[in-house]
Design an enzyme around this catalytic site. Structure first.
Site, PDB file in Angstrom:
ATOM      1  CD  GLU A   1     -12.882 -46.277  41.172  1.00 43.80           C
ATOM      2  OE1 GLU A   1     -13.877 -45.884  41.068  1.00 43.80           O
ATOM      3  OE2 GLU A   1     -12.553 -46.114  42.141  1.00 43.80           O
ATOM      4  CB  ALA A  29       3.290 -53.858  39.310  1.00 50.05           C
ATOM      5  CB  ALA A  89       4.984 -51.676  29.702  1.00 49.85           C
ATOM      6  CE  LYS A  99      -2.507 -44.626  47.259  1.00 52.91           C
ATOM      7  NZ  LYS A  99      -2.345 -46.002  47.775  1.00 52.91           N
ATOM      8  N   GLY A 128       8.357 -57.785  49.536  1.00 59.56           N
ATOM      9  CA  GLY A 128       8.297 -56.928  48.902  1.00 59.56           C
ATOM     10  C   GLY A 128       6.817 -56.422  49.051  1.00 59.56           C
ATOM     11  N   GLY A 183       0.869 -51.520  34.130  1.00 64.52           N
ATOM     12  CA  GLY A 183       0.803 -51.658  32.884  1.00 64.52           C
ATOM     13  C   GLY A 183       0.619 -52.859  32.291  1.00 64.52           C
ATOM     14  CB  SER A 184       3.379 -55.908  32.473  1.00 67.53           C
ATOM     15  OG  SER A 184       3.023 -55.765  34.090  1.00 67.53           O
TER      16      SER A 184
END
Lengths: 439, 439
Positions: free
Chosen positions: B130, B16, B14, B206, B188, B18-19
């Site tokens: 994705e 950034a 949960a 990636k 950030g 997940g929440s």
């Protein structure tokens, strides 16, 4: 080589796209089998004329004029004939005989999409149509699947290569429409009868398909507002350039916060095709030549853009073959087809209810008080002015050109206001009224 | 409301992303049900610390520390914990208990992808990911499905937002790396420990995922050549700008025409991450800030580009929810999962075998004959010169700067040649050696 299950593939049509699909299916047969997990056997190509000249060489014995016999024998049917009939009948026959179908037929989907999707749902077949909008650009799967958990707010698409080619050359060369169109026809970028492209019919079909996917709503073609580019002239291009804009034919699909008949907030959508002013800094402004691009604004994902070739035989064939591989994988995996998501069922509003910014260019008498009169008419018509630029034109210095940039205004208000301006006596000529899109 | 089948969705993590996923699943529950054809019931969120502060407010009773009990009860498991363990163990448990799984875990897929895909194949489950490459940009489905009938020749991706943000600001402001990094950390955009981003580890993960999809080959992470951007300084940025280039950290995945041990023509691939010079006219040059873009060149489709936000909690949540809807549709449709296509199984070559163009910047003594010596060393090393520019630098005018643009050369030849130049006695300093990508 792995011993794969064999799937029978029937092709309807052997034009620019069809002949490339047939050729690539044969040329890359082993590779495609590895990817699909099934051997894709091209069992036949249905055509009207067995002796027509094809873009690529294909074995004579593949061709047949008996589409119906071919269809009932196939696991996957690829429809690349174009047009409504007999394409519609053949696709429905294919679906009802248990085949999955692949089509690039935007005209058919935009007019008979619900009928075809419903038929597929009834028997658990799947309809694939990646090539039906924006050619080689993968845009159907992103909208249908990748963004299925998001809320698309707006799509702005350059979805017709011919008109983008024409507008791009008009912009770069300062040329007139007719001149560039003639050249585009000579070079094969435009058809002898360019109506479908330059009047926006092709873009409107694609807009209907994109909006249906993006808003989970079946959007009929006649709900799409459509204007072409034939009225765009050198003067408008020059003025746009000077103001930091470029004119693009856009397919705009937009979610609107409206109210229903009782005044309760209720979402609706607008789907429209018209030439619009786009800021030169916007990603769509850098789409040149016959290329296509689809700019998508989604609530969670933010801004996305998909760019590539919008047409071309071999480019479109890439999208068709991707669909064929998907269809084959589904055959192997089993399960029924996944129907189109249309349960949002949002109403499509008339163009009059749409709000955008506008740029209005007028020729007025260069006399004191004229600008005040013009401003008064706009204000009375609920059209709020953002910028005004007045320049004197003509040798006698008796005429001034006024370019008005508006804040967002409702199309109906704007249109009524322009009528009043034209009849006001102080306006000699309404030179142009263009929407501004992209903010 | 339609009475849909109910699917149990378990969320692991949960943070950034997940929440946001949990929040959107609840907020748009009715809409998502309409799209999926199933009610997506969030049955629990497994976290390490029940009392940790979350980005969004969620009902306390959803949280649990008992991931394993949650997993076995779920139809769809969303893994957003990150890291290798326990994410790997949980994903395998989910698959083996019959769930479809959705993950954004690029580190896990790049290192244990084959194990996870194999486990899913064994039980007919599907793995959706994705969000694991290029965040919100739909790139997995286009590569996996839309281009499955085409042959991808090359991918050039800006797939790390932090490094693109840093390089873009260095380019625009003429600032030094350390300065912009510190600012990016304060804002950030970069982590306190920026290693994963600035040293290219994130981009390499990636790249492994994109190359695996594009070339139907399982590409292990340690086969990806990786260089970061810490050596890029203001001088290199300025020189690039003056020469009409911009420096971007690129993930390049390329199909190569090579020969096997017996000299028979055999394809191979190269997968590499490094800062490279990109022409300012190339579409990738206009990708600014923390945005991502993936430029794909395919045999039939031609050039395609996919652009959007590469990171961010809610943006990435969009991609995750798209996967959740796909997983739900598959549950309703039935059938087994479609495995990853890796049957092409192409060898990945070492960086030494790769050919690109280069720009070599040297400081040399400003004496007669020096350029001839440099040219001789290049020629002996099989590095062909395309352009040379010599400028006098320094107040004493005794040092000249030579910028050499090469034709395509093999990396090993180039690297040996640069060593010889450095040791030649006429070269004071090798200022920079950068690859040029994009032609």
């Amino acid at each position: 080589m792995t011993d794969y299950r064999r799937l029978r593939v029937a092709l309807l049509g052997a034009g620019a796209v069809g002949s490339q699909v047939a050729s690539l299916l044969r040329q890359h047969a082993d590779e495609l089998a590895d990817r699909a997990g099934a051997t894709l056997e091209l069992v036949g190509i249905a055509v009207r004329d067995l002796d027509a000249k094809r873009d690529v060489e294909l074995p004579h014995e593949l061709f047949t004029t008996d589409a119906e016999t071919l269809i009932v024998s196939a696991d996957i049917v690829i429809e690349l004939m174009g047009g409504i009939e007999p394409a519609r009948t053949y696709l429905l026959q294919a679906i009802n005989s248990g085949a999955d179908v692949v089509t690039a037929n935007k005209a058919l989907l935009a007019t008979h999409g619900p009928e075809i999707f419903e038929a597929a749902d009834q028997v658990g077949a799947q309809v694939y149509y990646e090539a039906a909008a924006a050619g080689a650009i993968p845009i159907i799967r992103p909208l249908r699947d990748s963004l299925a958990g998001d809320r698309v707010q707006r799509i702005m698409g350059i979805v017709n290569g011919t008109t983008n080619y024409i507008l791009d050359r008009m912009d770069k060369e300062g040329a007139e429409f007719a001149e560039v169109l003639a050249d585009a026809q000579a070079l094969g970028y435009a058809e002898a009868d360019p109506t479908a492209d330059v009047e926006g019919y092709d873009a409107a079909q694609k807009a209907a398909i994109l909006a249906s996917l993006a808003f989970h709503t079946s959007v009929p073609l006649d709900a799409v507002h459509r204007e072409g580019i034939t009225a765009i002239d050198k003067g408008m291009m020059d003025a746009a350039r000077n103001a930091g804009y470029v004119i693009k034919l856009l397919a705009v699909c937009e979610r609107l916060a409206t109210t229903d008949a009782e005044g309760t907030p209720a979402e609706s959508i607008s789907v429209r095709v018209y030439p619009a002013l786009v800021d030169r800094e916007h990603p769509l402004a850098s789409v040149h030549g016959a290329n296509n691009a689809v700019f998508v604004q989604a609530e969670a994902a933010g801004n996305l853009m998909f760019y590539g070739a919008g047409a071309g035989g071999v480019q479109t064939a890439s999208a068709v073959l991707g669909d064929v591989v998907s269809a084959a994988r589904r055959h192997i995996a089993g399960g029924v087809g996944v129907g189109e998501s249309t349960r949002a069922n949002l109403p499509v509003v008339e163009i009059g209810q749409v709000t955008t910014r506008y740029q209005i260019t007028l020729e007025v008498d260069d006399e004191p008080g004229v600008l005040a009169t013009v401003a008064g008419i706009l204000s009375d018509g609920r059209v709020s002015i953002a910028t005004v630029e007045q320049t004197v034109v003509g040798e006698d210095a008796e005429t001034a050109r006024v370019v008005i940039g508006t804040h967002k205004a409702q199309e109906q208000d704007l249109s009524d206001t322009v009528d009043k301006l034209a009849a006001s006596g102080v306006v000699d000529r309404v030179v142009s009224v263009l929407r501004v899109e992209g903010d």
